[in-house]
Write an enzyme that holds these catalytic residues in place. Structure first.
Site, mmCIF file in Angstrom:
data_model
loop_
_atom_site.group_PDB
_atom_site.id
_atom_site.type_symbol
_atom_site.label_atom_id
_atom_site.label_comp_id
_atom_site.label_asym_id
_atom_site.label_seq_id
_atom_site.Cartn_x
_atom_site.Cartn_y
_atom_site.Cartn_z
ATOM 1 N N CYS A 22 0.669 -1.036 0.188
ATOM 2 C CA CYS A 22 -0.541 -0.192 -0.060
ATOM 3 C C CYS A 22 0.854 1.137 0.520
ATOM 4 O O CYS A 22 1.607 1.130 1.068
ATOM 5 C CB CYS A 22 -0.689 -0.318 0.827
ATOM 6 S SG CYS A 22 -1.853 1.444 1.496
ATOM 7 N N CYS A 25 0.365 3.345 2.957
ATOM 8 C CA CYS A 25 0.694 3.026 4.090
ATOM 9 C C CYS A 25 2.157 3.238 4.142
ATOM 10 O O CYS A 25 2.953 3.321 5.214
ATOM 11 C CB CYS A 25 0.490 1.666 4.146
ATOM 12 S SG CYS A 25 -1.248 1.230 4.194
#
Length: 82
Positions: A22, A25
Site C-alpha cells: 500500500c 502505508c
C-alpha cells in the site's frame, strides 16, 4: 469467541494495520514512527502507551476479525482490553 489482542493492565496500545504493498502505508510509516516517539517522550511517568505495526497480509485473520477494509487503519486499545 477468540480475542486476538490482549492489553496488560495499566497500558494502552495503538496498532497500525497496514499492507506492505500500500503506497499510503509506505508514506505514513515515518509519521507513525515519529508520532510514537513524541507520545513516548511526552507521556513520561504516565500510563504506558505502546505502538505496534501489523501487516494484514501476514495477520489476515486478525484484520478480518476487526473488519479492516482500508489501509492504513489505526486502532487504539485501552488497558485491560481482552
Amino acid at each position: 469467541g477468540t480475542k486476538y489482542i490482549e492489553i496488560p493492565e495499566n497500558e494502552a496500545v495503538v496498532v497500525e494495520l497496514y499492507a506492505p504493498w500500500c503506497p499510503h502505508c509506505q508514506l505514513y510509516r515515518e509519521h507513525y514512527i515519529a508520532m510514537a516517539g513524541e507520545v513516548d517522550r511526552r507521556s513520561y511517568g504516565l500510563r504506558k502507551i505502546s505502538f505496534y505495526g501489523m501487516s494484514c497480509t501476514s495477520f489476515h485473520d486478525l484484520c478480518k476479525h476487526y473488519n479492516i477494509s482500508g489501509y492504513p487503519t489505526i486502532l487504539g486499545f485501552k488497558a485491560g482490553f481482552k
